[in-house]
Design a protein around this motif. Structure first.
Motif, PDB file in Angstrom:
ATOM      1  N   PHE A  97       1.041  -1.356   0.143  1.00 18.33           N
ATOM      2  CA  PHE A  97      -0.065  -0.420   0.199  1.00 18.33           C
ATOM      3  C   PHE A  97       1.203   1.475   0.218  1.00 18.33           C
ATOM      4  O   PHE A  97       1.722   1.180   1.453  1.00 18.33           O
ATOM      5  N   GLU A  98       0.394   2.313  -1.417  1.00 18.23           N
ATOM      6  CA  GLU A  98       1.652   3.397  -1.315  1.00 18.23           C
ATOM      7  C   GLU A  98       0.245   4.868  -0.762  1.00 18.23           C
ATOM      8  O   GLU A  98      -0.572   4.387  -1.746  1.00 18.23           O
ATOM      9  N   GLU A  99       0.380   5.238  -0.487  1.00 21.17           N
ATOM     10  CA  GLU A  99      -0.173   6.582  -0.479  1.00 21.17           C
ATOM     11  C   GLU A  99       0.393   7.525  -1.746  1.00 21.17           C
ATOM     12  O   GLU A  99       1.116   8.251  -2.324  1.00 21.17           O
ATOM     13  N   GLY A 134       5.385   3.159   1.482  1.00 19.14           N
ATOM     14  CA  GLY A 134       5.692   3.951  -0.294  1.00 19.14           C
ATOM     15  C   GLY A 134       6.902   3.128   0.002  1.00 19.14           C
ATOM     16  O   GLY A 134       6.975   1.754   0.450  1.00 19.14           O
ATOM     17  N   GLY A 135       7.600   2.399  -1.117  1.00 14.64           N
ATOM     18  CA  GLY A 135       7.463   3.531  -2.097  1.00 14.64           C
ATOM     19  C   GLY A 135       8.004   5.241  -1.747  1.00 14.64           C
ATOM     20  O   GLY A 135       8.696   5.340  -1.079  1.00 14.64           O
ATOM     21  N   CYS A 136       8.105   5.687  -2.691  1.00 13.98           N
ATOM     22  CA  CYS A 136       8.536   7.121  -2.765  1.00 13.98           C
ATOM     23  C   CYS A 136       7.788   8.063  -2.192  1.00 13.98           C
ATOM     24  O   CYS A 136       8.759   8.478  -1.688  1.00 13.98           O
ATOM     25  N   TYR A 137       6.775   7.630  -1.219  1.00 13.95           N
ATOM     26  CA  TYR A 137       5.903   8.505  -0.507  1.00 13.95           C
ATOM     27  C   TYR A 137       6.963   8.613   0.814  1.00 13.95           C
ATOM     28  O   TYR A 137       6.731   9.794   1.574  1.00 13.95           O
ATOM     29  N   VAL A 197       5.917  13.988  -3.813  1.00 11.88           N
ATOM     30  CA  VAL A 197       6.469  12.925  -5.256  1.00 11.88           C
ATOM     31  C   VAL A 197       4.746  12.543  -5.779  1.00 11.88           C
ATOM     32  O   VAL A 197       5.315  13.295  -6.960  1.00 11.88           O
ATOM     33  N   TRP A 198       3.954  12.662  -5.065  1.00 12.35           N
ATOM     34  CA  TRP A 198       2.297  12.491  -5.626  1.00 12.35           C
ATOM     35  C   TRP A 198       1.439  13.744  -6.069  1.00 12.35           C
ATOM     36  O   TRP A 198       0.522  13.303  -6.204  1.00 12.35           O
ATOM     37  N   GLN A 199       2.032  14.872  -5.241  1.00 12.31           N
ATOM     38  CA  GLN A 199       1.697  15.977  -5.170  1.00 12.31           C
ATOM     39  C   GLN A 199       0.238  15.998  -5.246  1.00 12.31           C
ATOM     40  O   GLN A 199      -0.626  16.887  -5.811  1.00 12.31           O
ATOM     41  N   GLY A 257      14.631   1.958   4.118  1.00 11.77           N
ATOM     42  CA  GLY A 257      14.470   3.178   2.600  1.00 11.77           C
ATOM     43  C   GLY A 257      13.983   1.821   1.654  1.00 11.77           C
ATOM     44  O   GLY A 257      13.282   1.032   1.289  1.00 11.77           O
ATOM     45  N   ASN A 258      13.346   3.157   0.668  1.00 10.94           N
ATOM     46  CA  ASN A 258      12.786   2.640  -0.913  1.00 10.94           C
ATOM     47  C   ASN A 258      13.621   2.779  -1.743  1.00 10.94           C
ATOM     48  O   ASN A 258      14.237   4.259  -2.576  1.00 10.94           O
ATOM     49  N   GLU A 259      14.019   2.100  -3.173  1.00  7.92           N
ATOM     50  CA  GLU A 259      14.893   1.687  -4.193  1.00  7.92           C
ATOM     51  C   GLU A 259      15.670   3.321  -3.904  1.00  7.92           C
ATOM     52  O   GLU A 259      16.651   4.259  -4.332  1.00  7.92           O
ATOM     53  N   ASP A 260      17.100   2.847  -2.800  1.00  6.36           N
ATOM     54  CA  ASP A 260      17.772   3.829  -2.417  1.00  6.36           C
ATOM     55  C   ASP A 260      19.588   3.825  -2.608  1.00  6.36           C
ATOM     56  O   ASP A 260      20.061   4.348  -1.880  1.00  6.36           O
ATOM     57  N   ILE A 318      10.522  -4.498 -10.327  1.00 11.75           N
ATOM     58  CA  ILE A 318      10.441  -4.542 -11.763  1.00 11.75           C
ATOM     59  C   ILE A 318       9.014  -4.337 -12.040  1.00 11.75           C
ATOM     60  O   ILE A 318       8.046  -4.750 -12.270  1.00 11.75           O
ATOM     61  N   TYR A 319       9.101  -3.228 -13.067  1.00 10.01           N
ATOM     62  CA  TYR A 319       8.401  -2.813 -13.888  1.00 10.01           C
ATOM     63  C   TYR A 319       8.848  -2.741 -15.234  1.00 10.01           C
ATOM     64  O   TYR A 319       9.541  -2.123 -16.032  1.00 10.01           O
ATOM     65  N   THR A 320       8.239  -3.341 -16.065  1.00  8.00           N
ATOM     66  CA  THR A 320       8.339  -4.154 -17.572  1.00  8.00           C
ATOM     67  C   THR A 320       7.690  -4.308 -18.576  1.00  8.00           C
ATOM     68  O   THR A 320       6.037  -4.159 -18.349  1.00  8.00           O
ATOM     69  N   SER A 334       9.053  -6.560  -3.882  1.00 10.69           N
ATOM     70  CA  SER A 334       7.735  -5.519  -3.108  1.00 10.69           C
ATOM     71  C   SER A 334       7.284  -5.078  -4.212  1.00 10.69           C
ATOM     72  O   SER A 334       5.898  -4.095  -3.800  1.00 10.69           O
ATOM     73  N   GLU A 335       7.324  -4.676  -5.761  1.00 14.08           N
ATOM     74  CA  GLU A 335       6.793  -4.210  -6.315  1.00 14.08           C
ATOM     75  C   GLU A 335       6.934  -4.300  -7.599  1.00 14.08           C
ATOM     76  O   GLU A 335       7.517  -5.092  -8.535  1.00 14.08           O
ATOM     77  N   TYR A 336       6.212  -5.438  -8.644  1.00 18.28           N
ATOM     78  CA  TYR A 336       5.940  -5.733  -9.834  1.00 18.28           C
ATOM     79  C   TYR A 336       4.936  -5.401 -10.685  1.00 18.28           C
ATOM     80  O   TYR A 336       3.379  -5.029  -9.896  1.00 18.28           O
ATOM     81  N   ALA A 377       2.600  -4.087  -7.470  1.00 18.58           N
ATOM     82  CA  ALA A 377       2.584  -2.166  -7.151  1.00 18.58           C
ATOM     83  C   ALA A 377       1.866  -1.129  -8.295  1.00 18.58           C
ATOM     84  O   ALA A 377       2.165  -1.509  -9.493  1.00 18.58           O
ATOM     85  N   PRO A 378       1.574  -0.219  -8.561  1.00 15.70           N
ATOM     86  CA  PRO A 378       0.428  -0.149  -6.989  1.00 15.70           C
ATOM     87  C   PRO A 378      -0.747  -0.092  -6.826  1.00 15.70           C
ATOM     88  O   PRO A 378      -1.531  -1.453  -7.838  1.00 15.70           O
ATOM     89  N   LEU A 379      -1.070  -0.077  -5.504  1.00 12.95           N
ATOM     90  CA  LEU A 379      -2.541  -0.846  -5.279  1.00 12.95           C
ATOM     91  C   LEU A 379      -4.104  -0.733  -5.793  1.00 12.95           C
ATOM     92  O   LEU A 379      -4.734  -1.480  -6.312  1.00 12.95           O
ATOM     93  N   ARG A 409      -1.568   8.506 -10.647  1.00 15.59           N
ATOM     94  CA  ARG A 409      -0.525   9.934 -10.756  1.00 15.59           C
ATOM     95  C   ARG A 409       0.718   8.315 -11.007  1.00 15.59           C
ATOM     96  O   ARG A 409       1.348   8.831 -11.870  1.00 15.59           O
ATOM     97  N   TRP A 410       0.073   6.911 -11.595  1.00 17.68           N
ATOM     98  CA  TRP A 410       0.631   6.241 -11.369  1.00 17.68           C
ATOM     99  C   TRP A 410      -0.403   4.836 -12.970  1.00 17.68           C
ATOM    100  O   TRP A 410      -1.504   4.644 -12.442  1.00 17.68           O
ATOM    101  N   ASN A 411       0.283   5.001 -13.740  1.00 19.45           N
ATOM    102  CA  ASN A 411      -1.115   3.752 -14.325  1.00 19.45           C
ATOM    103  C   ASN A 411       0.240   2.627 -14.745  1.00 19.45           C
ATOM    104  O   ASN A 411       0.965   2.896 -15.007  1.00 19.45           O
TER     105      ASN A 411
END
Ligand code: AHR
Length: 616
Positions: free
Chosen positions: A22-24, A225-228, A257-259, A344-347, A395-397, A422-424, A462-464, A472-474
């Motif tokens: 779950f990410e905000e 999150g995520g970037c959140y 990040v998600w503004q 952290g996340n993706e750091d 992995i996003y592909t 944790s994210e695919y 991801a995302p849920l 903001r994300w598709n």
């Protein structure tokens, strides 16, 4: 396809394999699963300096009848902004609507006939007040619920908390909350909250959306999150201490990040509660002093380490500990079952990460040796240069690549930390806004994870969530607005895996010439009534149907064909999607498997994901 179901050839899949992340993001929480209907309830979204922008609150009345602005007179130390409403008209000088303000919620409030809504607000005035609170249609013309606040000046000369229950006598998915008066004078408002009385387990979550999560039987919830977690800048990152305690006193923050603004009604406590309510292990992603743009140096990181230790004490400490007592005061005297911390996340590649990571790792392990720590550095192909229980893998592909990724972990190291995918998700154009095709690539990938679950112990899509008004994300797994929702095929695909965690993986063998088109696995699990099930799952990513013989060996029980079934996820066109208009276009279809046997000739539809569930 050969399936070896003999007891001694199986291997137990980790209990934690499939969970949720779950990410905000996309208003997943604020205006999403958190059932608060008022958007910007504390008037802080425009910033702490006044005058500020108090939108989406809007004015009822015109410049001669009402003046509305913000000042810093609120009773709360960390969120001082309040709304000042000055009514310049009395009785019949006012428009028939009265004058005041309305809040349209998050792209409309879902008001349902016969349901109750709890309104809480803080009010102050030097005069007596007569404020009408009402739930109306989006144009304000039709009133669906109403109640008045009438008080003498002495009752409200100091900030006063008012609680009302509003019962709707009509429905609209696009409603608003109005606070109006026909009486000349000034009053102040702050922390205006409207919640449906029915929420998931009474804990403040939108029932329809969280039920969709419960249906997945997730074994863990990674949050927030995520970037959140990171923020573009640390000053805008999620900070757990600002998200706990009485909701009125939380300052809220702008997620850069998600503004968008969140009032942090969905805070650290509520995330832990959500995991508990879902019967899932919380996976708390902490900020390690690293944001997208700025990093705290390792020499300055100790206060951040202490902050992380405090957050663990908040979750796990007994009610007499400093932070455990705060949790207890929030209504949860027993500790939460927090066992996983992601640092952290993706750091991994970011400045100071490795140095900071070690400080967190050492301090957490010393204080809480049983906590499992997740590193951001990929250990799938190289040995990590630091200790960790898990490495995080994202992995996003494309669909075709995701399909091939089913074999990725075949060659991952068998020693060292385990993988947490944790994210695919499939994210290229083949995903559309949630296509059948993407879900097939992902299903094949998850089949690969099951087979490699000796080294992959956790995985989440991801995302849920996405609120369709703020994409903001598709793509995303669950699409919703104020009143509607549907799962994308990627959501429904995950249903095929909900019994896998903790089940036994049975070896399968498929002819090599079919593996570019078919991906298959088999798992066995016991049911509560001493029976068991063998589930054989097969993805056919090709555009041709496939005639396949399934041969099951090693069964010690007979197959109960009356209780056996087959379920298929497919559609007429590979790019088909679900939508608000057609939410069940691509959903699993279940039927009885009349010819369930140890040898079955089956036809796999083009572009399909099929399971054969043999009752034993
Ligand atoms: O899932 C969306 C984003 O993708 C996450 O915030 C981030 O971790 C990744 O880059």
């Amino acid at each position: 396809l050969a399936v070896d179901a003999s007891a001694d050839s199986g291997r137990k899949i980790p209990d934690t394999l499939f969970g949720i992340f779950f990410e905000e993001i996309n208003h997943a929480g604020a205006g999403g699963i958190w059932a608060e209907l008022v958007n910007n309830r504390g008037f802080e979204a425009g910033g702490q300096n006044t005058p500020s922008d108090f939108s989406p609150w809007a004015i009822i009345g015109n410049e001669s009848t009402v003046f509305v602005g913000t000042d810093r007179s609120a009773p709360f130390k960390r969120n001082a902004v309040a709304l000042r409403v000055q009514a310049n008209c009395d009785a019949d000088e006012c428009p028939s609507t009265g004058v005041g303000v309305y809040n349209p919620g998050f792209w409309g409030m879902n008001i349902e006939d016969g349901k109750g809504y709890k309104l809480i607000l803080y009010v102050k005035s030097l005069d007596s007040i007569n404020i009408s609170t009402s739930l109306t249609t989006s144009d304000g013309l039709q009133t669906l619920a109403t109640s008045n606040i009438v008080a003498s000046a002495s009752d409200v000369s100091n900030w006063t908390k008012v609680q009302l229950e509003l019962f709707a006598i009509g429905s609209t998915p696009n409603g608003r909350l109005q606070l109006t008066t026909n009486k000349k004078g000034v009053f102040w408002l702050d922390q205006v909250s409207l919640m449906p009385m029915d929420t998931f387990m009474g804990h403040g979550f939108r029932e329809d959306l969280v039920s969709m999560l419960a249906d997945l039987k997730p074994r863990f919830v990674r949050f927030p999150g995520g970037c959140y977690v990171e923020g573009e800048r640390l000053s805008n990152a999620f900070r757990w201490t600002a998200s706990i305690g009485p909701w009125e006193e939380r300052p809220g923050h702008y997620g850069d990040v998600w503004q968008y603004w969140t009032d942090d009604g969905l805070g650290y406590f509520e995330f832990l509660q959500l995991a508990e309510d879902l019967g899932a292990s919380p996976v708390w992603v902490i900020n390690n002093g690293v944001s997208h743009r700025i990093s705290v140096s390792t020499t300055n990181i100790l206060p951040w380490v202490q902050d992380a230790l405090n957050s663990i004490e908040f979750a796990r400490g007994d009610a007499s500990s400093t932070w455990g007592s705060v949790r207890a005061s929030m209504g949860h005297p027993d500790p939460f079952d927090l066992k996983y911390i992601a640092v952290g996340n993706e750091d991994c590649g970011k400045k100071f990460y490795r140095g900071n990571y070690l400080k967190f790792y050492n301090a957490i392990k010393e204080a809480y040796p049983d906590i499992e720590i997740i590193s951001n550095c990929d250990g799938s192909r190289t040995t990590l240069d630091h200790p960790a229980d898990y490495y995080d893998y994202h992995i996003y592909t494309s669909t075709s690549d995701m399909y091939k990724m089913k074999d990725f972990f075949n060659s991952a190291s068998r020693s060292g930390p385990k993988a947490f995918v944790s994210e695919y998700a499939v994210t290229d154009s083949s995903a559309g806004t949630g296509s059948l095709l993407a879900s097939l690539g992902e299903a094949a990938f998850l089949i690969g994870l099951e087979k490699n679950s000796d080294v992959v112990e956790m995985a989440s899509y991801a995302p849920l969530f996405v609120n369709a008004n703020d994409r903001r994300w598709n793509p995303d797994a669950i699409v919703f607005n104020s009143a509607q929702m549907y799962g994308t095929p990627s959501y429904w695909m995950q249903h095929f895996f909900k019994e896998s965690s903790g089940a036994v993986l049975n070896p399968t063998y498929i002819l090599p010439n079919l593996s570019s088109q078919l991906a298959a696995s088999a798992v066995t699990w016991k049911t509560s009534d001493y029976g068991s099930f063998l589930k054989i799952k097969i993805v056919n990513i090709g555009s041709d149907s496939v005639n396949l013989k399934i041969m099951v060996s090693g069964l010690t029980h007979t197959i109960n064909s009356l209780s056996s079934s087959t379920t298929i996820l497919t559609s007429h066109h590979v790019m088909d999607e679900n939508s608000f208009l057609n939410p069940t276009k691509v959903v699993p279809q279940k039927s009885v498997l009349t010819d369930a046997n140890t040898e079955m000739d089956v036809v796999l539809s083009p572009h399909s994901f099929t399971s054969f569930d043999l009752a034993l």
